[in-house]
Design a protein around this motif. Structure first.
Motif, PDB file in Angstrom:
ATOM      1  N   ALA A  33      36.710  37.392  38.215  1.00  0.00           N
ATOM      2  CA  ALA A  33      37.297  36.701  36.748  1.00  0.00           C
ATOM      3  C   ALA A  33      38.054  35.448  37.602  1.00  0.00           C
ATOM      4  N   VAL A  34      37.841  34.198  37.171  1.00  0.00           N
ATOM      5  CA  VAL A  34      39.008  33.154  37.266  1.00  0.00           C
ATOM      6  C   VAL A  34      39.593  32.620  36.241  1.00  0.00           C
ATOM      7  N   ALA A  35      40.706  32.180  36.594  1.00  0.00           N
ATOM      8  CA  ALA A  35      41.854  31.840  35.475  1.00  0.00           C
ATOM      9  C   ALA A  35      42.563  30.396  36.129  1.00  0.00           C
ATOM     10  N   TRP A  36      43.133  29.718  34.958  1.00  0.00           N
ATOM     11  CA  TRP A  36      43.821  28.552  35.229  1.00  0.00           C
ATOM     12  C   TRP A  36      45.392  29.104  34.598  1.00  0.00           C
ATOM     13  N   TYR A  37      46.173  28.856  35.455  1.00  0.00           N
ATOM     14  CA  TYR A  37      47.746  28.965  34.810  1.00  0.00           C
ATOM     15  C   TYR A  37      48.440  27.634  35.019  1.00  0.00           C
ATOM     16  N   ARG A  38      49.660  27.466  34.491  1.00  0.00           N
ATOM     17  CA  ARG A  38      50.350  26.407  34.885  1.00  0.00           C
ATOM     18  C   ARG A  38      51.717  26.749  34.786  1.00  0.00           C
ATOM     19  N   VAL A  48      46.886  30.046  30.821  1.00  0.00           N
ATOM     20  CA  VAL A  48      46.313  29.088  30.189  1.00  0.00           C
ATOM     21  C   VAL A  48      44.816  29.435  29.772  1.00  0.00           C
ATOM     22  N   ALA A  49      44.032  29.987  30.594  1.00  0.00           N
ATOM     23  CA  ALA A  49      42.745  30.213  30.180  1.00  0.00           C
ATOM     24  C   ALA A  49      42.189  31.088  31.185  1.00  0.00           C
ATOM     25  N   MET A  50      41.104  32.272  30.883  1.00  0.00           N
ATOM     26  CA  MET A  50      40.618  33.034  31.838  1.00  0.00           C
ATOM     27  C   MET A  50      38.923  33.216  31.298  1.00  0.00           C
ATOM     28  N   ILE A  51      38.227  33.410  32.512  1.00  0.00           N
ATOM     29  CA  ILE A  51      36.901  33.562  32.234  1.00  0.00           C
ATOM     30  C   ILE A  51      36.484  34.798  32.956  1.00  0.00           C
ATOM     31  N   ASN A  58      39.354  33.913  27.373  1.00  0.00           N
ATOM     32  CA  ASN A  58      40.567  33.936  26.528  1.00  0.00           C
ATOM     33  C   ASN A  58      41.541  32.769  26.882  1.00  0.00           C
ATOM     34  N   TYR A  59      42.153  32.272  25.857  1.00  0.00           N
ATOM     35  CA  TYR A  59      43.028  31.249  26.037  1.00  0.00           C
ATOM     36  C   TYR A  59      44.383  31.449  25.336  1.00  0.00           C
ATOM     37  N   SER A  62      48.411  28.063  22.603  1.00  0.00           N
ATOM     38  CA  SER A  62      48.875  26.856  22.540  1.00  0.00           C
ATOM     39  C   SER A  62      47.759  26.033  22.782  1.00  0.00           C
ATOM     40  N   VAL A  63      46.583  26.475  23.607  1.00  0.00           N
ATOM     41  CA  VAL A  63      45.571  25.497  23.860  1.00  0.00           C
ATOM     42  C   VAL A  63      44.181  25.711  23.039  1.00  0.00           C
ATOM     43  N   LYS A  64      44.212  26.811  22.502  1.00  0.00           N
ATOM     44  CA  LYS A  64      42.972  27.132  21.877  1.00  0.00           C
ATOM     45  C   LYS A  64      42.543  25.750  20.874  1.00  0.00           C
ATOM     46  N   GLY A  65      41.300  25.843  21.017  1.00  0.00           N
ATOM     47  CA  GLY A  65      40.325  24.557  20.374  1.00  0.00           C
ATOM     48  C   GLY A  65      40.470  23.446  21.076  1.00  0.00           C
TER      49      GLY A  65
END
Length: 112
Positions: A33-38, A48-51, A58-59, A62-65
């Protein structure tokens, strides 16, 4: 051991776009699983987002779309495409694999 290096951050005006990259020294593969955090200034790190391993994403609300996470297994690289950026997106952005391995981050600054 996996080492991650983020890039692609910078200064952009509100409404602009950036694409962050996260290159792994080891294989990120399809089983990770890879994710971005801030982490905005003075606050805690937030997801922020995860695959996931099965490709589901998943998002944060605040960043969906606006943001899209993806990964290129063949090139051991994960991406975060960020569109319609807002000043509140200003933060240090990190990628992580399985929540175990972390990069040092890339700064994103959005001016109003």
């Amino acid at each position: 051991q996996v080492q991650l290096v983020e890039s692609g951050g910078g200064l952009v005006q509100a409404g602009g776009s950036l694409r962050l990259s996260c290159v792994a020294s080891g294989r990120i593969g399809s089983l990770n699983a890879v994710a971005w955090y801030r982490q905005p200034p003075g606050t805690q790190r937030e997801l922020v987002a995860m695959i996931h391993t099965d490709g589901r994403t998943n998002y944060a609300d605040s960043v969906k779309g606006r943001f899209t996470i993806s990964k290129d297994i063949a090139n051991n690289t994960a991406y975060l495409q960020m569109n319609s950026l807002k000043p509140e997106d200003t933060a240090l952005y990190f990628c992580t694999v399985n929540g175990i391995f972390w990069g040092r981050g890339t700064q994103v600054t959005v001016s109003s």
